[in-house]
Design a protein around this motif. Structure first.
Motif, PDB file in Angstrom:
ATOM      1  N   ALA A 345       0.868  -1.181   0.000  1.00 44.67           N
ATOM      2  CA  ALA A 345       0.000   0.000   0.000  1.00 44.67           C
ATOM      3  C   ALA A 345       0.900   1.224   0.000  1.00 44.67           C
ATOM      4  CB  ALA A 345      -0.930   0.012   1.215  1.00 44.67           C
ATOM      5  N   SER A 346       0.652   2.146  -0.910  1.00 46.10           N
ATOM      6  CA  SER A 346       1.525   3.312  -1.024  1.00 46.10           C
ATOM      7  C   SER A 346       1.476   4.193   0.217  1.00 46.10           C
ATOM      8  CB  SER A 346       1.161   4.135  -2.266  1.00 46.10           C
ATOM      9  OG  SER A 346      -0.191   4.565  -2.200  1.00 46.10           O
ATOM     10  N   ASN A 347       0.377   4.122   0.993  1.00 43.63           N
ATOM     11  CA  ASN A 347       0.297   4.909   2.227  1.00 43.63           C
ATOM     12  C   ASN A 347       0.907   4.186   3.421  1.00 43.63           C
ATOM     13  OD1 ASN A 347      -1.561   2.940   2.882  1.00 43.63           O
ATOM     14  ND2 ASN A 347      -3.297   4.335   3.143  1.00 43.63           N
ATOM     15  N   GLN A 348       1.532   3.035   3.183  1.00 46.05           N
ATOM     16  CA  GLN A 348       2.234   2.245   4.197  1.00 46.05           C
ATOM     17  C   GLN A 348       1.318   1.671   5.272  1.00 46.05           C
ATOM     18  OE1 GLN A 348       5.580   1.295   4.283  1.00 46.05           O
ATOM     19  NE2 GLN A 348       5.661   2.114   2.204  1.00 46.05           N
ATOM     20  N   SER A 349       0.005   1.601   5.007  1.00 41.64           N
ATOM     21  CA  SER A 349      -0.842   0.837   5.921  1.00 41.64           C
ATOM     22  C   SER A 349      -0.472  -0.642   5.853  1.00 41.64           C
ATOM     23  CB  SER A 349      -2.316   1.041   5.583  1.00 41.64           C
ATOM     24  OG  SER A 349      -2.591   0.695   4.240  1.00 41.64           O
ATOM     25  N   TYR A 350       0.021  -1.094   4.695  1.00 39.43           N
ATOM     26  CA  TYR A 350       0.785  -2.332   4.582  1.00 39.43           C
ATOM     27  C   TYR A 350       2.211  -1.895   4.282  1.00 39.43           C
ATOM     28  CZ  TYR A 350      -3.839  -4.417   3.872  1.00 39.43           C
ATOM     29  OH  TYR A 350      -5.152  -4.786   4.005  1.00 39.43           O
ATOM     30  N   THR A 351       3.131  -2.193   5.189  1.00 39.85           N
ATOM     31  CA  THR A 351       4.474  -1.671   5.023  1.00 39.85           C
ATOM     32  C   THR A 351       5.249  -2.473   3.982  1.00 39.85           C
ATOM     33  OG1 THR A 351       6.427  -0.934   6.233  1.00 39.85           O
ATOM     34  CG2 THR A 351       5.512  -3.058   6.865  1.00 39.85           C
ATOM     35  N   TRP A 352       6.080  -1.779   3.211  1.00 40.70           N
ATOM     36  CA  TRP A 352       6.876  -2.436   2.172  1.00 40.70           C
ATOM     37  C   TRP A 352       7.859  -1.436   1.582  1.00 40.70           C
ATOM     38  CZ3 TRP A 352       6.818  -1.417  -3.267  1.00 40.70           C
ATOM     39  CH2 TRP A 352       6.001  -0.342  -3.626  1.00 40.70           C
ATOM     40  N   ASP A 353       8.853  -1.947   0.918  1.00 41.37           N
ATOM     41  CA  ASP A 353       9.666  -1.188  -0.024  1.00 41.37           C
ATOM     42  C   ASP A 353      10.104  -2.160  -1.105  1.00 41.37           C
ATOM     43  OD1 ASP A 353      12.261  -2.423   0.749  1.00 41.37           O
ATOM     44  OD2 ASP A 353      11.971  -1.298   2.603  1.00 41.37           O
ATOM     45  N   CYS A 354      10.624  -1.640  -2.179  1.00 45.13           N
ATOM     46  CA  CYS A 354      10.948  -2.505  -3.324  1.00 45.13           C
ATOM     47  C   CYS A 354      11.951  -3.582  -2.960  1.00 45.13           C
ATOM     48  CB  CYS A 354      11.499  -1.652  -4.479  1.00 45.13           C
ATOM     49  SG  CYS A 354      10.280  -0.578  -5.249  1.00 45.13           S
ATOM     50  N   GLU A 355      12.944  -3.218  -2.137  1.00 46.27           N
ATOM     51  CA  GLU A 355      13.981  -4.194  -1.798  1.00 46.27           C
ATOM     52  C   GLU A 355      13.433  -5.337  -0.957  1.00 46.27           C
ATOM     53  OE1 GLU A 355      14.311  -0.943  -1.484  1.00 46.27           O
ATOM     54  OE2 GLU A 355      15.877  -0.459  -2.944  1.00 46.27           O
ATOM     55  N   SER A 356      12.636  -5.003   0.056  1.00 43.91           N
ATOM     56  CA  SER A 356      12.095  -6.069   0.901  1.00 43.91           C
ATOM     57  C   SER A 356      11.167  -6.966   0.101  1.00 43.91           C
ATOM     58  CB  SER A 356      11.355  -5.478   2.106  1.00 43.91           C
ATOM     59  OG  SER A 356      10.264  -4.669   1.701  1.00 43.91           O
ATOM     60  N   MET A 357      10.305  -6.375  -0.731  1.00 37.16           N
ATOM     61  CA  MET A 357       9.388  -7.188  -1.528  1.00 37.16           C
ATOM     62  C   MET A 357      10.158  -8.046  -2.535  1.00 37.16           C
ATOM     63  SD  MET A 357       6.246  -7.924  -1.473  1.00 37.16           S
ATOM     64  CE  MET A 357       5.714  -6.588  -0.397  1.00 37.16           C
ATOM     65  N   ALA A 358      11.196  -7.479  -3.125  1.00 34.94           N
ATOM     66  CA  ALA A 358      12.005  -8.243  -4.079  1.00 34.94           C
ATOM     67  C   ALA A 358      12.667  -9.439  -3.408  1.00 34.94           C
ATOM     68  CB  ALA A 358      13.062  -7.337  -4.708  1.00 34.94           C
ATOM     69  N   SER A 359      13.119  -9.246  -2.169  1.00 34.18           N
ATOM     70  CA  SER A 359      13.751 -10.353  -1.437  1.00 34.18           C
ATOM     71  C   SER A 359      12.764 -11.498  -1.220  1.00 34.18           C
ATOM     72  CB  SER A 359      14.276  -9.862  -0.086  1.00 34.18           C
ATOM     73  OG  SER A 359      15.292  -8.901  -0.252  1.00 34.18           O
ATOM     74  N   LEU A 360      11.511 -11.153  -0.870  1.00 35.33           N
ATOM     75  CA  LEU A 360      10.514 -12.189  -0.627  1.00 35.33           C
ATOM     76  C   LEU A 360      10.139 -12.913  -1.918  1.00 35.33           C
ATOM     77  CD1 LEU A 360       8.075 -10.515   1.938  1.00 35.33           C
ATOM     78  CD2 LEU A 360      10.339 -11.512   2.284  1.00 35.33           C
ATOM     79  N   ILE A 361       9.995 -12.168  -2.995  1.00 32.18           N
ATOM     80  CA  ILE A 361       9.660 -12.786  -4.283  1.00 32.18           C
ATOM     81  C   ILE A 361      10.778 -13.718  -4.731  1.00 32.18           C
ATOM     82  CG2 ILE A 361       9.283 -12.307  -6.733  1.00 32.18           C
ATOM     83  CD1 ILE A 361       7.830  -9.733  -5.848  1.00 32.18           C
ATOM     84  N   ALA A 362      12.023 -13.268  -4.575  1.00 30.77           N
ATOM     85  CA  ALA A 362      13.156 -14.108  -4.969  1.00 30.77           C
ATOM     86  C   ALA A 362      13.194 -15.391  -4.145  1.00 30.77           C
ATOM     87  CB  ALA A 362      14.458 -13.328  -4.801  1.00 30.77           C
ATOM     88  N   LEU A 363      12.887 -15.292  -2.854  1.00 26.83           N
ATOM     89  CA  LEU A 363      12.875 -16.488  -2.007  1.00 26.83           C
ATOM     90  C   LEU A 363      11.767 -17.442  -2.436  1.00 26.83           C
ATOM     91  CD1 LEU A 363      13.931 -18.073   0.412  1.00 26.83           C
ATOM     92  CD2 LEU A 363      12.469 -16.663   1.898  1.00 26.83           C
ATOM     93  N   CYS A 364      10.582 -16.904  -2.755  1.00 28.93           N
ATOM     94  CA  CYS A 364       9.487 -17.756  -3.239  1.00 28.93           C
ATOM     95  C   CYS A 364       9.888 -18.478  -4.520  1.00 28.93           C
ATOM     96  CB  CYS A 364       8.233 -16.919  -3.486  1.00 28.93           C
ATOM     97  SG  CYS A 364       7.402 -16.353  -1.997  1.00 28.93           S
ATOM     98  N   GLN A 365      10.530 -17.759  -5.424  1.00 27.00           N
ATOM     99  CA  GLN A 365      10.946 -18.375  -6.684  1.00 27.00           C
ATOM    100  C   GLN A 365      12.025 -19.427  -6.450  1.00 27.00           C
ATOM    101  OE1 GLN A 365      12.040 -14.947  -9.045  1.00 27.00           O
ATOM    102  NE2 GLN A 365       9.905 -14.481  -9.578  1.00 27.00           N
ATOM    103  N   GLN A 366      12.941 -19.134  -5.541  1.00 31.52           N
ATOM    104  CA  GLN A 366      14.011 -20.083  -5.231  1.00 31.52           C
ATOM    105  C   GLN A 366      13.459 -21.368  -4.628  1.00 31.52           C
ATOM    106  OE1 GLN A 366      17.452 -18.621  -2.885  1.00 31.52           O
ATOM    107  NE2 GLN A 366      17.031 -20.323  -1.471  1.00 31.52           N
ATOM    108  N   GLU A 367      12.453 -21.242  -3.736  1.00 23.94           N
ATOM    109  CA  GLU A 367      11.915 -22.396  -3.021  1.00 23.94           C
ATOM    110  C   GLU A 367      10.655 -22.960  -3.677  1.00 23.94           C
ATOM    111  OE1 GLU A 367      13.462 -23.763  -0.425  1.00 23.94           O
ATOM    112  OE2 GLU A 367      15.062 -22.254  -0.585  1.00 23.94           O
ATOM    113  N   ASN A 368      10.256 -22.375  -4.814  1.00 25.03           N
ATOM    114  CA  ASN A 368       9.063 -22.834  -5.544  1.00 25.03           C
ATOM    115  C   ASN A 368       7.815 -22.803  -4.661  1.00 25.03           C
ATOM    116  OD1 ASN A 368       7.777 -23.732  -7.907  1.00 25.03           O
ATOM    117  ND2 ASN A 368       7.947 -25.880  -7.299  1.00 25.03           N
ATOM    118  N   ILE A 369       7.637 -21.674  -3.971  1.00 25.19           N
ATOM    119  CA  ILE A 369       6.479 -21.478  -3.093  1.00 25.19           C
ATOM    120  C   ILE A 369       5.495 -20.556  -3.785  1.00 25.19           C
ATOM    121  CG2 ILE A 369       5.692 -20.593  -0.868  1.00 25.19           C
ATOM    122  CD1 ILE A 369       8.502 -21.243   0.219  1.00 25.19           C
ATOM    123  N   PRO A 370       4.236 -20.959  -3.965  1.00 23.80           N
ATOM    124  CA  PRO A 370       3.257 -20.100  -4.642  1.00 23.80           C
ATOM    125  C   PRO A 370       2.920 -18.861  -3.823  1.00 23.80           C
ATOM    126  CG  PRO A 370       2.186 -22.067  -3.781  1.00 23.80           C
ATOM    127  CD  PRO A 370       3.648 -22.269  -3.582  1.00 23.80           C
TER     128      PRO A 370
END
Length: 433
Positions: A345-370
């Motif tokens: 969420a751009s208003n940070q009600s759900y906190t995130w930044d590109c780096e943290s989200m990218a890390s999670l996506i990369a881990l999902c792809q590495q571990e084949n987790i949907p």
């Protein structure tokens, strides 16, 4: 019913035992103790060893569980994941006895934001904590209480007396309409009966020794697989026991030699987290500081070391509802059983930044987790989580994730069975990598 996958069976045990925030923590302690974790106390100086597995419960509705890698020198930072133990509920007020036209009822108040009409016309029980006198005024004794039976009831008004209920609904006056019935007045329940009398008989104490209580009404329904091929879970308290269960079992089953891993279970998320046991407190910093201090490092060292870490705020998300398609974003609409959800969420009600989200996506792809992505409809304010709150206290990259629900904040919610599996697998991978 089909044989339950391990991750779903773990969730069912949590749901059956976690009838209040107190009971969620009690069950968590049992899981951790059976897995070989050592309990610590917040007032003590901690002697920790590399390779150790520990937990600390500063208050009865909060818990911090952590592992220390065998080769860890703390400079490798920390992975943290947080969830909450509370859920929307109807709680019992002090001095609750109401005697009206031959009935005994209880005075109540709303906790959080439940869908109130879902608590009507179903058997409800009571669970929580009762506190009695100890040997000194500052040493009271706590008792966990769960009646585990249909003890109270909230009946709807018949349609004959509200003909337009299906068209206009039934507005609920919290002070008038949420007064559950215990029974009719008789030899057992009469105008001399107090709620303390009833509680005293449940826990085997004298009523005059009860000092206070924190009790909620809860839905007695058991978790079940539903759907023609049983691909869904229907149960009370999926928000946020799904996350608590996945994180605790993910931590228990993970192995990492190089880093500290920490699970934080907070109370009071449903009412804003601003409490001594909530995410908006100093406790996370205190716990992390005590870990670093045990290895001879100071608070500045600690904040420097953890700044390169990664933190998850784990709470439920909104799955696509086929009957209300206009409530979802037009391109980010996760469906049940499509994988756990990454929330932004751009208003940070759900906190995130590109780096943290990218890390999670990369881990999902590495571990084949949907996994799936969620963003709010641009005309909808939506809810929030502990993510932005706790990340404002700890200098770490943070991201919000969780499983998708339908009927969120109902007394009985719905989710995809496979999503709990994917969230648990991701929690384990997060702590191992």
């Amino acid at each position: 019913m089909q044989t339950l996958p391990k991750e779903v069976e773990q969730l069912f045990h949590y749901l059956q035992n976690g009838t209040s925030a107190f009971h969620v923590i009690a069950h968590t302690k049992q899981v951790l103790t059976e897995a070989g974790f050592t309990e610590l106390h917040i007032k003590d100086n901690w002697t920790l060893t590399k390779g150790g597995r520990y937990f600390c419960s500063p208050f009865d509705t909060t818990l911090y569980a952590f592992t220390i890698g065998e080769s860890c020198d703390l400079s490798n930072g920390i992975h943290i994941a947080g969830a909450h133990t509370d859920f929307p509920a109807i709680k019992i007020k002090p001095n609750p006895e109401i005697f009206s036209h031959g009935y005994m009822q209880l005075n109540t108040e709303v906790y959080g934001g439940p869908i109130l009409n879902t608590f009507f016309d179903r058997p409800l029980s009571l669970a929580g904590k009762v506190v009695t006198k100890g040997d000194r005024y500052d040493r009271p004794v706590s008792h966990l209480v769960d009646l585990k039976r249909p003890a109270v009831y909230l009946p709807n008004l018949a349609i004959h007396m509200n003909r337009a209920i299906n068209e206009n609904g039934a507005p609920i006056d919290n002070q008038k309409h949420l007064l559950p019935i215990l029974g009719t007045l008789n030899e057992y329940l009469n105008k001399d009966t107090t709620f303390m009398d009833l509680l005293a008989k449940e826990i085997g104490v004298d009523a005059k020794d009860i000092l206070d209580y924190d009790l909620c009404m809860y839905n007695l329904d058991q978790p079940e697989l539903v759907g023609f091929t049983e691909e869904f879970i229907s149960a009370p308290r999926l928000d946020d026991i799904t996350s608590v269960c996945a994180l605790i079992h993910g931590l228990v089953e993970s192995k990492n030699a190089d880093r500290v891993n920490l699970v934080c279970l907070f109370d009071n998320e449903e009412i804003g987290s601003l409490s001594k046991q909530g995410a908006d407190s100093t406790l996370p910093s205190v716990i992390i500081g005590k870990i670093w201090q045990a290895f001879g490092k100071n608070q500045i060292d600690c904040m420097s070391d953890i700044s390169d870490g990664l933190m998850l705020s784990v709470d439920v998300a909104h799955a696509y509802h086929p009957n209300y398609p206009g409530t979802q974003d037009i391109t980010n609409y996760p469906i049940m059983n499509g994988g756990f959800i990454l929330k932004t969420a751009s208003n940070q009600s759900y906190t995130w930044d590109c780096e943290s989200m990218a890390s999670l996506i990369a881990l999902c792809q590495q571990e084949n987790i949907p996994y799936q992505r969620f963003a709010k409809h641009s005309n909808t304010k939506g809810g929030g989580t502990i993510g932005s709150i706790i990340s404002s206290h700890l200098p770490m990259r943070t991201a919000d994730i969780g499983v998708g629900l339908l009927a969120m904040h109902s007394s009985r919610e719905m989710m995809g069975k496979d999503d709990q599996i994917s969230l648990t697998h991701f929690a384990k991978a997060f702590f191992e990598n």
